[in-house]
Design a protein around this motif. Structure first.
Motif, short mmCIF file in Angstrom:
data_model
loop_
_atom_site.label_atom_id
_atom_site.label_comp_id
_atom_site.label_asym_id
_atom_site.label_seq_id
_atom_site.Cartn_x
_atom_site.Cartn_y
_atom_site.Cartn_z
N ASN A 110 -56.97 57.97 -140.50
CA ASN A 110 -56.63 56.75 -139.80
C ASN A 110 -55.14 56.68 -139.48
N GLU A 111 -54.30 57.05 -140.45
CA GLU A 111 -52.85 57.02 -140.21
C GLU A 111 -52.45 58.02 -139.12
N ASN A 114 -53.42 56.58 -135.80
CA ASN A 114 -52.49 55.51 -135.39
C ASN A 114 -51.23 56.09 -134.76
N GLY A 168 -57.09 52.14 -143.37
CA GLY A 168 -55.83 51.75 -142.76
C GLY A 168 -55.23 50.45 -143.24
N ASP A 248 -53.57 45.03 -134.60
CA ASP A 248 -53.74 46.22 -135.45
C ASP A 248 -52.35 46.80 -135.72
N LEU A 250 -49.99 49.54 -136.51
CA LEU A 250 -50.10 50.99 -136.40
C LEU A 250 -48.95 51.73 -137.09
#
Length: 274
Positions: A110-111, A114, A168, A248, A250
């Motif tokens: 997820n990171e 992003n 996340g 969101d 990021l």
């Protein structure tokens, strides 16, 4: 040892055969885990050939992560029943470790996603995108000051740890009615994205469809800049924005040094258009 036969090995021979250091055998003897079959008065120590089987048991249990004290206790009291009980518990432990590793992998993926998204997207430019449905673990924000809000967000973070598919950083939701009144710093919910749907009243769906979104750098803890730009962009194209506006996060403290370099993806569902 006058009666020594080919069935006995010196400590050095036994260590070489088993692929361990002599010190390991000395240590095992010292703690009472695994001792030579014979100890002579002159200090010579001999291991019987079939002791290799017991040593292989010790190695196998070590590979399962068992500490030496537990191995010693088991060997002294081993039985098929004890073994089954021990293996059942070890299997549960491995399952927990596997789930933990999966969670770590989800976090890493997820990171990375992003950061890749931020690198590819133009900053501070509204755009229309098609989004698939997503499931969010949500918590209501009822506080009216920063201190209590921080506490409620911390509680949400603890709550998300119960869900194996959580991914996340924590996102937030503002309401259109508040933004239209010029209230740009009021968050009614925080959320964490889930890998899949979960059976819980705290899980809501972010529906699939068209969204206007903007990647916004220089997080100022309010929605004024992205709200005004997105609203203008939607009006120019005849779109009606939805009631929930999503943020969101990021890039945050994990990857940048200050709020001025934070990047959020502000997004709102739209319908209509020319």
């Amino acid at each position: 040892m006058e009666n020594r036969t080919e069935l006995y090995f010196t400590t050095g021979e036994f260590a070489r055969i088993l692929g361990v250091k002599k010190h390991t055998l000395f240590h095992y003897d010292q703690i009472g885990l695994f001792s030579p079959a014979l100890k002579e008065e002159n200090g010579y120590r001999y291991y019987f050939v079939w002791q290799m089987d017991v040593f292989e048991v010790i190695k196998a249990l070590q590979k399962l992560g068992m500490p030496l004290e537990e191995i010693k206790e088991y060997i002294e009291n081993r039985s098929p029943e004890r073994f089954m009980e021990m293996m059942d518990e070890k299997e549960k432990q491995i399952d927990r470790e596997i789930e933990h590793l999966k969670q770590m992998k989800r976090f890493i993926r997820n990171e990375k996603d992003n950061i890749t998204a931020v690198r590819k997207a133009p900053l501070n430019v509204p755009m229309l995108v098609e989004r698939r449905e997503e499931f969010l673990l949500v918590s209501d924000i009822t506080a009216t000051d920063e201190r209590r809000t921080a506490v409620e967000i911390a509680k949400h973070v603890r709550e998300q740890e119960k869900y194996h598919g959580a991914m996340g950083a924590v996102g937030s939701i503002c309401l259109k009615e508040d933004l239209e009144k010029g209230i740009f710093d009021k968050y009614v919910k925080v959320y964490t994205k889930l890998e899949k749907k979960a059976a819980s009243p705290k899980v809501m769906k972010r529906p699939a469809g068209e969204y206007v979104e903007m990647y916004y750098r220089g997080y100022a803890w309010d929605m004024e800049v992205p709200y005004k730009r997105i609203t203008r962009f939607a009006e120019e194209n005849g779109w009606v924005t939805g009631e929930m506006w999503y943020e969101d996060l990021l890039l945050d403290e994990l990857t940048v040094k200050g709020y001025e370099d934070y990047v959020v993806r502000v997004m709102v569902p739209v319908c209509g258009g020319r």
